[in-house]
Motif scaffolding. Structure first.
Motif, PDB file in Angstrom:
ATOM      1  N   VAL A 336      13.616 -11.676  -4.945  1.00 59.76           N
ATOM      2  CA  VAL A 336      13.964 -13.027  -5.420  1.00 59.76           C
ATOM      3  C   VAL A 336      12.794 -13.635  -6.181  1.00 59.76           C
ATOM      4  N   THR A 337      11.585 -13.419  -5.647  1.00 60.60           N
ATOM      5  CA  THR A 337      10.392 -13.975  -6.319  1.00 60.60           C
ATOM      6  C   THR A 337      10.227 -13.398  -7.721  1.00 60.60           C
ATOM      7  N   SER A 338      10.398 -12.079  -7.794  1.00 59.17           N
ATOM      8  CA  SER A 338      10.255 -11.431  -9.120  1.00 59.17           C
ATOM      9  C   SER A 338      11.323 -11.927 -10.080  1.00 59.17           C
ATOM     10  N   LEU A 339      12.547 -12.146  -9.528  1.00 55.91           N
ATOM     11  CA  LEU A 339      13.613 -12.626 -10.428  1.00 55.91           C
ATOM     12  C   LEU A 339      13.339 -14.055 -10.889  1.00 55.91           C
ATOM     13  N   ASN A 340      12.820 -14.927  -9.982  1.00 59.14           N
ATOM     14  CA  ASN A 340      12.463 -16.289 -10.395  1.00 59.14           C
ATOM     15  C   ASN A 340      11.394 -16.283 -11.501  1.00 59.14           C
ATOM     16  N   LYS A 341      10.424 -15.424 -11.325  1.00 61.45           N
ATOM     17  CA  LYS A 341       9.388 -15.312 -12.381  1.00 61.45           C
ATOM     18  C   LYS A 341       9.994 -14.903 -13.719  1.00 61.45           C
ATOM     19  N   GLN A 342      10.918 -13.978 -13.652  1.00 58.08           N
ATOM     20  CA  GLN A 342      11.559 -13.538 -14.900  1.00 58.08           C
ATOM     21  C   GLN A 342      12.364 -14.679 -15.526  1.00 58.08           C
ATOM     22  N   ILE A 343      13.035 -15.498 -14.620  1.00 55.89           N
ATOM     23  CA  ILE A 343      13.818 -16.630 -15.159  1.00 55.89           C
ATOM     24  C   ILE A 343      12.903 -17.635 -15.853  1.00 55.89           C
ATOM     25  N   GLN A 344      11.765 -17.903 -15.237  1.00 59.74           N
ATOM     26  CA  GLN A 344      10.818 -18.845 -15.857  1.00 59.74           C
ATOM     27  C   GLN A 344      10.319 -18.332 -17.224  1.00 59.74           C
ATOM     28  N   GLN A 345      10.023 -17.053 -17.243  1.00 60.25           N
ATOM     29  CA  GLN A 345       9.573 -16.482 -18.532  1.00 60.25           C
ATOM     30  C   GLN A 345      10.658 -16.600 -19.589  1.00 60.25           C
ATOM     31  N   ARG A 346      11.906 -16.332 -19.178  1.00 64.70           N
ATOM     32  CA  ARG A 346      13.002 -16.397 -20.156  1.00 64.70           C
ATOM     33  C   ARG A 346      13.222 -17.837 -20.639  1.00 64.70           C
ATOM     34  N   THR A 347      13.092 -18.812 -19.712  1.00 67.54           N
ATOM     35  CA  THR A 347      13.266 -20.209 -20.126  1.00 67.54           C
ATOM     36  C   THR A 347      12.168 -20.639 -21.108  1.00 67.54           C
ATOM     37  N   LYS A 348      10.941 -20.195 -20.836  1.00 67.66           N
ATOM     38  CA  LYS A 348       9.854 -20.484 -21.783  1.00 67.66           C
ATOM     39  C   LYS A 348      10.139 -19.882 -23.154  1.00 67.66           C
ATOM     40  N   GLN A 349      10.598 -18.651 -23.151  1.00 59.67           N
ATOM     41  CA  GLN A 349      10.933 -18.009 -24.433  1.00 59.67           C
ATOM     42  C   GLN A 349      12.055 -18.757 -25.124  1.00 59.67           C
ATOM     43  N   LEU A 350      13.049 -19.256 -24.299  1.00 55.66           N
ATOM     44  CA  LEU A 350      14.161 -19.984 -24.898  1.00 55.66           C
ATOM     45  C   LEU A 350      13.673 -21.287 -25.527  1.00 55.66           C
ATOM     46  N   GLU A 351      12.772 -22.005 -24.838  1.00 58.45           N
ATOM     47  CA  GLU A 351      12.244 -23.249 -25.408  1.00 58.45           C
ATOM     48  C   GLU A 351      11.467 -22.972 -26.715  1.00 58.45           C
ATOM     49  N   GLU A 352      10.697 -21.929 -26.688  1.00 59.84           N
ATOM     50  CA  GLU A 352       9.947 -21.583 -27.915  1.00 59.84           C
ATOM     51  C   GLU A 352      10.892 -21.253 -29.064  1.00 59.84           C
ATOM     52  N   LEU A 353      11.939 -20.490 -28.741  1.00 54.74           N
ATOM     53  CA  LEU A 353      12.898 -20.128 -29.785  1.00 54.74           C
ATOM     54  C   LEU A 353      13.634 -21.349 -30.315  1.00 54.74           C
ATOM     55  N   GLN A 354      13.971 -22.309 -29.377  1.00 54.36           N
ATOM     56  CA  GLN A 354      14.639 -23.527 -29.841  1.00 54.36           C
ATOM     57  C   GLN A 354      13.737 -24.350 -30.765  1.00 54.36           C
ATOM     58  N   ALA A 355      12.434 -24.422 -30.386  1.00 55.93           N
ATOM     59  CA  ALA A 355      11.492 -25.160 -31.247  1.00 55.93           C
ATOM     60  C   ALA A 355      11.382 -24.499 -32.619  1.00 55.93           C
ATOM     61  N   LYS A 356      11.303 -23.175 -32.607  1.00 58.51           N
ATOM     62  CA  LYS A 356      11.239 -22.449 -33.885  1.00 58.51           C
ATOM     63  C   LYS A 356      12.510 -22.660 -34.683  1.00 58.51           C
ATOM     64  N   HIS A 357      13.647 -22.672 -33.968  1.00 57.06           N
ATOM     65  CA  HIS A 357      14.925 -22.874 -34.641  1.00 57.06           C
ATOM     66  C   HIS A 357      14.967 -24.251 -35.305  1.00 57.06           C
ATOM     67  N   ALA A 358      14.440 -25.270 -34.588  1.00 55.63           N
ATOM     68  CA  ALA A 358      14.427 -26.624 -35.161  1.00 55.63           C
ATOM     69  C   ALA A 358      13.536 -26.679 -36.398  1.00 55.63           C
ATOM     70  N   GLU A 359      12.354 -26.017 -36.295  1.00 53.23           N
ATOM     71  CA  GLU A 359      11.463 -26.000 -37.462  1.00 53.23           C
ATOM     72  C   GLU A 359      12.100 -25.294 -38.642  1.00 53.23           C
ATOM     73  N   VAL A 360      12.765 -24.165 -38.349  1.00 55.11           N
ATOM     74  CA  VAL A 360      13.422 -23.425 -39.434  1.00 55.11           C
ATOM     75  C   VAL A 360      14.547 -24.241 -40.036  1.00 55.11           C
ATOM     76  N   LYS A 361      15.259 -24.997 -39.158  1.00 54.35           N
ATOM     77  CA  LYS A 361      16.382 -25.809 -39.649  1.00 54.35           C
ATOM     78  C   LYS A 361      15.878 -26.919 -40.567  1.00 54.35           C
ATOM     79  N   THR A 362      14.785 -27.603 -40.130  1.00 56.79           N
ATOM     80  CA  THR A 362      14.219 -28.659 -40.989  1.00 56.79           C
ATOM     81  C   THR A 362      13.713 -28.073 -42.307  1.00 56.79           C
TER      82      THR A 362
END
Length: 635
Positions: A336-362
């Motif tokens: 469970v601990t390893s899976l939580n860590k993976q979820i956190q990493q994926r959420t960070k990657q998702l936030e970064e991708l959303q920020a990049k997406h917003a920059e690309v959109k602008t």
């Protein structure tokens, strides 16, 4: 009545006159055999001489002997062979002179390696059938010699020109050649082979030449490729079982396995050679990417196999240890601990991708706005261009082209002015920096330095004035030298005088031949005119006798008167005959006297030309001796 024989027919005993003329003024030829084939060969010989450049064969006053012998002598002289003959002053020679002349010509032909035999009596007797092949060979040899000398003179003139002058193409070629040579040398210097390894001394000595070559190439970082020796060994090894009668594997499998074996053998060979290598001093401590790639490439298959075996064994060991040390609850928590860590990493990657997406959109929206502005601007420009094209069609095309050229020139000049200004600014900054550096280096000038600088300036000004005076004197002296050189050039040289003399002699020969022919025509005309006058007198006398004969025979008085008239007529004819005989004798005596004077002048002329020839030879010897004396004096 006209005399039955010409006044020029009889020759005084002991006279050496060459040519004889009949009463009609024609030249009396020696009796020769008139053959049609001989005349055809003579015409062919004259055509050959004219084609070769001997134009004296055109002169009608010359005899065939003089034309043929002159042409042969000219060809021999053109071929750079000496012959003791000067035909320009020996026309209409005597029998002895002709024999000597033909003997000299025949003696020169073997020296020229003429393939045809010719005797002196054949030339003297005008045997044109036997003379023709010799003339043909001489003309061919003369043309070849002239072409060789022409090429030699042309090459010599080109070499003399290239010593002091050069064409723009040659200068451009030399510049390009120097640039190309420098570029090639730079490339060779940059890309010269560099030694990376050195074979150790304690390594064993390589026996075969192929191994030594392979080792040398490896020292410079180059691989030799598959060994030809190993290929041949494999082919021999494949042929051996076939010779024993065993079945061979399929062709494709044989080639693949053969290539793999060769590659493996080559890798082993390179590995064994590299074990005896040591890095150079300048290469020690450096491990480049190419070296790492080479090392990894050599053992890539073994590394992959070992890594896969290691990963499998590690998984087995870890699973066994986990099952032994921990229970299923602990394992679940850890998962469970390893899976939580993976979820956190994926959420960070998702936030970064959303920020990049917003920059690309602008950025995309900004690009769209720019695109819209650019399209509107292009539409305005197209409208303006259309309006300008309509204006251009209405205006004058030549004026428009001129305006375009001026606009282009203005833009180029503006650009050149800008570049020049920047260059001037840079150069001024550089010079100011150099001045400051020099001032800092030199410091403040002392009084002694100022005085020394003033002395140097004065000395410089005086030396400059002296140089200007020397230049003026040198210019004046150069002008005097040029004037003297022009005066020297106006005086003809010895070679030019000789050429002028030859041309004047040829012109004199042509003029004398034309004068001689014209004189013969005048003599013939006068002779025929006198004959006509006497014949008319004779016809008139016979007609008067015939008319008065019947009347005179009618009476004795008339008969006596007729006889007295006939006696008077006979007496007048006798007196005329006596006068003509006296005139004939006077002309003969005058002819003999002039002939003797002519022969004496010919002898003097020949002696003169012989003396001139000897004088030229002595002058040549004198010049050679003077040059030798100068060379000895210089040495």
């Amino acid at each position: 009545m006209a005399a039955s024989s010409s006044v020029f027919h009889r020759v005084r005993a002991g006279s050496k006159i060459g040519a004889q003329y009949d009463q009609d003024g024609n030249l009396i030829q020696v009796e020769t055999r008139e053959d049609e084939e001989q005349s055809v060969k003579l015409a062919e010989i004259l055509e050959l001489l004219l084609a070769a450049g001997y134009f004296r064969a055109r002169i009608k006053g010359l005899s065939p002997f003089d034309k043929v012998v002159g042409g042969m002598t000219w060809c021999i002289t053109t071929c750079n062979f000496d012959i003791d003959v000067d035909l320009l002053f020996q026309e209409n020679s005597t029998i002895g002179q002709k024999i000597a002349l033909t003997e000299k010509i025949v003696s020169v032909l073997p020296k020229m390696k003429c393939p045809h035999r010719l005797e002196p009596h054949q030339i003297q007797g005008l045997d044109f059938i036997h003379i023709f092949p010799v003339i043909q060979w001489l003309v061919k040899r003369a043309i070849e010699t002239r072409e060789e000398m022409g090429d030699y003179v042309r090459a010599y003139s080109i070499s003399q020109f290239q010593k002091t002058h050069s064409l723009p193409e040659d200068e451009e070629f030399l510049q390009r050649k120097d640039m190309a040579v420098r570029a090639v040398l730079n490339v060779l210097e940059v890309y010269k082979p560099q030694r990376k390894y050195r074979r150790q001394r304690d390594a064993g000595e390589l026996l075969d030449e192929e191994s030594r070559v392979h080792s040398t190439l490896l020292e410079y970082g180059r691989r030799y490729g598959f060994s030809k020796q190993s290929k041949q060994d494999k082919v021999d090894a494949r042929k051996a079982p076939l010779a024993n009668g065993s079945q061979a594997p399929p062709a494709g499998m044989t080639e693949v396995s053969e290539e793999d074996d060769l590659r493996a053998a080559e890798e082993m060979r390179i590995k064994s050679l590299m074990t005896g290598m040591a890095a150079m001093a300048n290469e020690e401590g450096k491990l480049t990417a190419s070296a790492v790639g080479q090392i990894v490439g050599q053992q890539s298959e073994e590394i992959k196999q070992i890594a896969s075996e290691y990963a499998e064994k590690q998984l087995e060991v870890s699973s066994e240890e986990r099952s032994e040390r921990y229970g299923p609850l602990q394992q679940h928590r850890r998962a469970v601990t390893s899976l939580n860590k993976q979820i956190q990493q994926r959420t960070k990657q998702l936030e970064e991708l959303q920020a990049k997406h917003a920059e690309v959109k602008t950025g995309c929206e900004a690009a769209k706005r720019k695109l819209m502005e650019a399209t509107e601007h292009s539409e305005r420009l197209e409208k303006e261009l259309k309006s300008l094209e309509e204006v251009e069609q209405q205006t004058d095309s030549s004026l428009l082209e001129k305006l375009r050229a001026l606009v282009t020139m203005n833009e180029n000049l503006k650009q050149q002015e800008q570049e020049f200004r920047t260059h001037c600014r840079d150069e001024m900054a550089r010079l100011q920096q150099n001045i400051e550096e020099l001032k800092m280096a030199s410091g403040q000038d002392t009084e002694e330095d100022k005085e020394r600088n003033q002395l140097i300036d004065k000395q410089y000004s005086t030396d400059r004035e002296k140089l200007q005076k020397i230049r003026l004197l040198m210019a004046r002296r150069n002008r005097e030298i040029a004037i003297l050189q022009r005066k020297i050039d106006e005086v003809p040289s010895r070679a030019e005088l000789t050429q002028y003399q030859k041309r004047f002699i040829e012109l004199y020969s042509q003029v004398s031949a034309t004068h001689k022919e014209t004189k013969q025509f005048f003599t013939l005309y006068n002779t025929l005119d006198d004959k006509k006058v006497y014949l008319e007198k004779e016809v008139t006398l016979l007609n008067s006798i015939h008319d008065n004969f019947q009347q005179a025979m009618s009476s004795s008085a008339a008969k006596d008167q007729f006889l007295r008239q006939m006696e008077q007529i006979v007496e007048g004819i006798k007196q005329s005959r006596i006068k003509m005989e006296k005139k004939k004798q006077e002309n003969k005596m005058r002819r003999d006297q002039l002939n003797d004077e002519y022969l004496e002048l010919l002898d003097k002329q020949r002696l003169y030309f012989k003396t001139v020839k000897d004088f030229k030879e002595e002058c040549r010897k004198n010049e050679m001796l003077l040059s030798k004396l100068r060379a000895k004096g210089a040495s």
